[in-house]
Design a protein around this motif. Sequence first.
Motif, PDB file in Angstrom:
ATOM      1  N   SER A   6      43.807  -1.370  33.092  1.00  0.00           N
ATOM      2  CA  SER A   6      45.074  -1.050  32.444  1.00  0.00           C
ATOM      3  C   SER A   6      44.859  -0.876  30.947  1.00  0.00           C
ATOM      4  O   SER A   6      43.802  -1.209  30.423  1.00  0.00           O
ATOM      5  CB  SER A   6      46.092  -2.160  32.713  1.00  0.00           C
ATOM      6  N   ASN A   7      45.909  -0.379  30.254  1.00  0.00           N
ATOM      7  CA  ASN A   7      45.818  -0.064  28.825  1.00  0.00           C
ATOM      8  C   ASN A   7      44.710   0.954  28.578  1.00  0.00           C
ATOM      9  O   ASN A   7      43.753   0.714  27.858  1.00  0.00           O
ATOM     10  CB  ASN A   7      45.586  -1.329  27.987  1.00  0.00           C
ATOM     11  N   ILE A   8      44.890   2.134  29.193  1.00  0.00           N
ATOM     12  CA  ILE A   8      43.881   3.186  29.112  1.00  0.00           C
ATOM     13  C   ILE A   8      44.375   4.308  28.200  1.00  0.00           C
ATOM     14  O   ILE A   8      45.484   4.796  28.345  1.00  0.00           O
ATOM     15  CB  ILE A   8      43.575   3.750  30.520  1.00  0.00           C
ATOM     16  N   GLY A   9      43.543   4.717  27.272  1.00  0.00           N
ATOM     17  CA  GLY A   9      43.811   5.821  26.349  1.00  0.00           C
ATOM     18  C   GLY A   9      42.739   5.793  25.292  1.00  0.00           C
ATOM     19  O   GLY A   9      41.867   4.923  25.305  1.00  0.00           O
ATOM     20  N   LEU A  10      42.777   6.728  24.346  1.00  0.00           N
ATOM     21  CA  LEU A  10      41.841   6.638  23.226  1.00  0.00           C
ATOM     22  C   LEU A  10      42.003   5.268  22.571  1.00  0.00           C
ATOM     23  O   LEU A  10      41.031   4.616  22.215  1.00  0.00           O
ATOM     24  CB  LEU A  10      42.096   7.753  22.211  1.00  0.00           C
ATOM     25  N   PHE A  11      43.271   4.838  22.442  1.00  0.00           N
ATOM     26  CA  PHE A  11      43.596   3.484  21.993  1.00  0.00           C
ATOM     27  C   PHE A  11      44.290   2.782  23.158  1.00  0.00           C
ATOM     28  O   PHE A  11      45.327   3.259  23.623  1.00  0.00           O
ATOM     29  CB  PHE A  11      44.534   3.511  20.779  1.00  0.00           C
ATOM     30  N   GLY A  12      43.737   1.676  23.606  1.00  0.00           N
ATOM     31  CA  GLY A  12      44.337   0.959  24.726  1.00  0.00           C
ATOM     32  C   GLY A  12      45.717   0.430  24.397  1.00  0.00           C
ATOM     33  O   GLY A  12      46.671   0.612  25.150  1.00  0.00           O
ATOM     34  N   CYS A  13      45.853  -0.223  23.247  1.00  0.00           N
ATOM     35  CA  CYS A  13      47.131  -0.783  22.810  1.00  0.00           C
ATOM     36  C   CYS A  13      47.137  -0.806  21.287  1.00  0.00           C
ATOM     37  O   CYS A  13      46.165  -1.225  20.665  1.00  0.00           O
ATOM     38  CB  CYS A  13      47.318  -2.193  23.360  1.00  0.00           C
ATOM     39  N   THR A  14      48.242  -0.340  20.692  1.00  0.00           N
ATOM     40  CA  THR A  14      48.360  -0.363  19.235  1.00  0.00           C
ATOM     41  C   THR A  14      49.415  -1.381  18.821  1.00  0.00           C
ATOM     42  O   THR A  14      50.437  -1.530  19.492  1.00  0.00           O
ATOM     43  CB  THR A  14      48.754   1.017  18.681  1.00  0.00           C
ATOM     44  N   GLY A  15      49.165  -2.085  17.717  1.00  0.00           N
ATOM     45  CA  GLY A  15      50.095  -3.080  17.202  1.00  0.00           C
ATOM     46  C   GLY A  15      51.203  -2.460  16.371  1.00  0.00           C
ATOM     47  O   GLY A  15      51.202  -1.259  16.085  1.00  0.00           O
ATOM     48  N   GLU A  16      52.153  -3.302  15.948  1.00  0.00           N
ATOM     49  CA  GLU A  16      53.317  -2.838  15.204  1.00  0.00           C
ATOM     50  C   GLU A  16      52.966  -2.190  13.865  1.00  0.00           C
ATOM     51  O   GLU A  16      53.720  -1.369  13.358  1.00  0.00           O
ATOM     52  CB  GLU A  16      54.293  -3.990  14.981  1.00  0.00           C
ATOM     53  N   THR A  17      51.845  -2.551  13.271  1.00  0.00           N
ATOM     54  CA  THR A  17      51.471  -1.977  11.973  1.00  0.00           C
ATOM     55  C   THR A  17      50.566  -0.750  12.107  1.00  0.00           C
ATOM     56  O   THR A  17      50.196  -0.139  11.106  1.00  0.00           O
ATOM     57  CB  THR A  17      50.765  -3.027  11.104  1.00  0.00           C
ATOM     58  N   ALA A  18      50.233  -0.381  13.326  1.00  0.00           N
ATOM     59  CA  ALA A  18      49.346   0.773  13.545  1.00  0.00           C
ATOM     60  C   ALA A  18      50.063   2.075  13.225  1.00  0.00           C
ATOM     61  O   ALA A  18      51.239   2.251  13.539  1.00  0.00           O
ATOM     62  CB  ALA A  18      48.868   0.786  14.988  1.00  0.00           C
ATOM     63  N   LYS A  19      49.334   2.991  12.591  1.00  0.00           N
ATOM     64  CA  LYS A  19      49.861   4.315  12.273  1.00  0.00           C
ATOM     65  C   LYS A  19      48.820   5.353  12.676  1.00  0.00           C
ATOM     66  O   LYS A  19      47.695   5.337  12.186  1.00  0.00           O
ATOM     67  CB  LYS A  19      50.173   4.440  10.794  1.00  0.00           C
ATOM     68  N   ILE A  20      49.223   6.232  13.580  1.00  0.00           N
ATOM     69  CA  ILE A  20      48.352   7.319  14.028  1.00  0.00           C
ATOM     70  C   ILE A  20      49.034   8.616  13.627  1.00  0.00           C
ATOM     71  O   ILE A  20      50.192   8.842  13.984  1.00  0.00           O
ATOM     72  CB  ILE A  20      48.159   7.280  15.557  1.00  0.00           C
ATOM     73  N   TRP A  21      48.352   9.475  12.877  1.00  0.00           N
ATOM     74  CA  TRP A  21      48.942  10.738  12.480  1.00  0.00           C
ATOM     75  C   TRP A  21      47.878  11.825  12.440  1.00  0.00           C
ATOM     76  O   TRP A  21      46.694  11.552  12.271  1.00  0.00           O
ATOM     77  CB  TRP A  21      49.665  10.635  11.140  1.00  0.00           C
ATOM     78  N   ASP A  22      48.328  13.057  12.661  1.00  0.00           N
ATOM     79  CA  ASP A  22      47.456  14.236  12.591  1.00  0.00           C
ATOM     80  C   ASP A  22      46.214  14.080  13.466  1.00  0.00           C
ATOM     81  O   ASP A  22      45.095  14.383  13.046  1.00  0.00           O
ATOM     82  CB  ASP A  22      47.024  14.502  11.145  1.00  0.00           C
TER      83      ASP A  22
END
Length: 182
Positions: A6-22
């Motif tokens: 479980s928790n499969i992706g480039l990022f398994g799980c991101t926290g509340e302060t995580a920022k993914i852009w572009d």
Amino acid sequence: DRMADSNIGLFGCTGETAKIWDLGLADVNLTGNFYVGGLVGQNYGQITNSYVTGDVTGRDEVGGLVGRNYGSITESYAVAKVEGLLRVGGLVGLNSEGIIDRCYATGDVTGTEDGINYTFAGGLVGYNRATISNSYARGAVSGQEDIGGLVGCNSNSGTITNSYSTGAVSGDSYIGGLVGFN
């Protein structure tokens, strides 16, 4: 094949302060169990101007971009073939407490039948308990019950504004061009 994980992706799980852009991912081919997304399995942070293309397959809470969303997703999209048993969406499998704004999904979504009555499959979101605005879906959606062109099931706390879908929708019951079950 990580069907047991479980928790499969480039990022398994991101926290509340995580920022993914572009960030863009092309031709992904992911398989997992719960919380499977092309970019993030479970998102608690912010995703902006990002996309995924390819194939995403899982059991529950499966999305082209994110499996389960608690955070915000803006100006992002998925062009992915998405398959799963429960809560399956072209962009997000389950939008739990999150915000989806100015997003779209154009891949086909299939809620596979495995003796489970409620599939909750949607062109954009499989199961919505939060906010969707200014978004659309164009892929074909199929499954058993609660099948929608945009959202499979929109629960009591879910809101959808200024959004649409244009893909073909098919299933056994609770089928809608926009929402399967509201």
